[in-house]
Design an enzyme around this catalytic site. Structure first.
Site, mmCIF file in Angstrom:
data_model
loop_
_atom_site.group_PDB
_atom_site.id
_atom_site.type_symbol
_atom_site.label_atom_id
_atom_site.label_comp_id
_atom_site.label_asym_id
_atom_site.label_seq_id
_atom_site.Cartn_x
_atom_site.Cartn_y
_atom_site.Cartn_z
ATOM 1 N N LYS A 230 24.313 62.532 13.000
ATOM 2 C CA LYS A 230 24.094 61.169 12.499
ATOM 3 C C LYS A 230 22.768 61.100 11.743
ATOM 4 C CE LYS A 230 27.024 59.177 16.064
ATOM 5 N NZ LYS A 230 27.184 58.593 17.394
ATOM 6 N N GLN B 211 23.748 56.120 22.085
ATOM 7 C CA GLN B 211 24.808 57.118 22.248
ATOM 8 C C GLN B 211 25.379 57.032 23.667
ATOM 9 O OE1 GLN B 211 25.963 58.970 19.704
ATOM 10 N NE2 GLN B 211 27.487 59.948 20.992
ATOM 11 N N ASP C 285 27.572 50.124 15.682
ATOM 12 C CA ASP C 285 28.712 50.745 16.351
ATOM 13 C C ASP C 285 29.895 49.767 16.454
ATOM 14 O OD1 ASP C 285 28.727 53.402 17.265
ATOM 15 O OD2 ASP C 285 27.316 52.964 18.889
HETATM 16 N N1 GUN Z 1 30.100 58.345 22.182
HETATM 17 C C1 GUN Z 1 31.276 58.814 21.706
HETATM 18 N N2 GUN Z 1 31.598 58.163 20.562
HETATM 19 C C2 GUN Z 1 30.605 57.266 20.333
HETATM 20 C C3 GUN Z 1 30.366 56.317 19.306
HETATM 21 O O1 GUN Z 1 31.141 56.122 18.374
HETATM 22 N N3 GUN Z 1 29.214 55.607 19.418
HETATM 23 C C4 GUN Z 1 28.349 55.763 20.441
HETATM 24 N N4 GUN Z 1 27.258 55.008 20.468
HETATM 25 N N5 GUN Z 1 28.536 56.637 21.406
HETATM 26 C C5 GUN Z 1 29.663 57.398 21.349
#
Ligand code: GUN
Length: 283
Positions: free
Chosen positions: A53, A97, A120
């Site tokens: 990211k 996350q 998100d």
């Molecule tokens: N963990 C697995 N997929 C995601 C996601 O799309 N966003 C976040 N914040 N955590 C995750």
């Protein structure tokens, strides 16, 4: 029939060029889109995602900060950091996350993020806005799936979409986005009776189960569009999806591979949402 393979990598590349162009325009006006990524603990998969990211932010000319905490952080300390990021003018998007350690309530953490910075699309305000068809930050993986279909020229209106999986991150919001585009949607899950009966009806089949190679050719209607959202490792440790790609590609009309399918789209839509958050500040 042999399927056309939908390349997430190629579509992501095109979308990222468009995003980079918009980032450039914003920077000329003195606004650099900024993303804060919060990582708690030492989950290796989470660390890999977070690094990717951040790398994407840099490539697109965005600002990114990694906020790291040890597994032992208290819920209160984490919430306080989020409140601080909510006020930070250099940060437009906040992503925590998941998964978080067991002693921290993810719902509380997600609800602490300002809905205006919830890139998100997990905050109940954004989920509610999405459900009622209002402008919202859309969750990145389902949003990425919709963009892949749009870019491939696959129409959705009136189609029967069958979603296998009902997670808050993928299954549930995917169904909602298809419904918003006038599809007929069936949700299947671990308690569904006669799963195959349902999946065989699908014009568009979305596999978001989390089990390697679960959807075999006998679950798929001839010519269907098959979207594989799974990220699993097989016995040999190789990355694979929820769909048995080699056999299903001989029966479906379109199929997304793993890797290079939905994965690159998820990150691209996160970049898009961060740009959108920064554009909202400008307005
Ligand atoms: N963990 C697995 N997929 C995601 C996601 O799309 N966003 C976040 N914040 N955590 C995750």
């Amino acid at each position: 029939m042999t399927a056309e393979i939908i390349s997430g990598t190629e579509i992501a590349k095109k979308k990222k060029l468009e995003i980079a162009e918009e980032v450039k325009k914003l920077k000329e006006k003195g606004i650099t889109p900024g993303l804060a990524v919060v990582l708690v603990g030492n989950n290796q998969a989470s660390r890999t995602y977070v690094t990717s990211k951040q790398k994407n932010c840099l490539e697109l000319g965005m600002h990114s900060v990694l906020v790291e905490f040890p597994e032992s952080i208290t819920e209160e300390e984490l919430l306080n950091k989020i409140y601080e990021l909510n006020e930070d003018q250099s940060i437009h998007g906040i992503l925590v996350q998941l998964p978080l350690p067991k002693h921290i309530d993810d719902t509380k953490v997600i609800e602490a993020i300002s809905p205006l910075k919830d890139v998100d699309g997990f905050h109940p305000i954004n989920i509610g806005r999405m459900m009622t068809g209002q402008d919202a930050f859309l969750p990145c993986t389902p949003y990425g799936v919709m963009v892949m279909l749009e870019e491939t020229g696959i129409s959705i209106e009136g189609k029967h979409v069958v979603i296998v999986g009902r997670s808050n991150i993928v299954g549930k919001p995917s169904g909602q986005l298809f419904l918003n585009q006038n599809a007929t949607v069936t949700y299947c899950h671990s308690r569904t009776k006669d799963l195959k009966y349902h999946t065989l009806q699908a014009d568009i089949l979305v596999a978001a189960i989390g089990k390697a190679n679960f959807i075999t050719a006998d679950y798929v209607k001839e010519g269907a569009v098959v979207i594989d959202v799974g990220i699993n490792r097989n016995e040999a440790g190789k990355l694979c999806g929820d769909v048995a790609f080699e056999e299903v590609k001989e029966k479906s009309g379109f199929i997304t591979p793993v890797p290079k399918g939905v994965g690159p789209m998820t990150i691209t839509m996160l970049m898009f949402n961060t740009l959108k958050a920064a554009q909202m500040v400008e307005k």
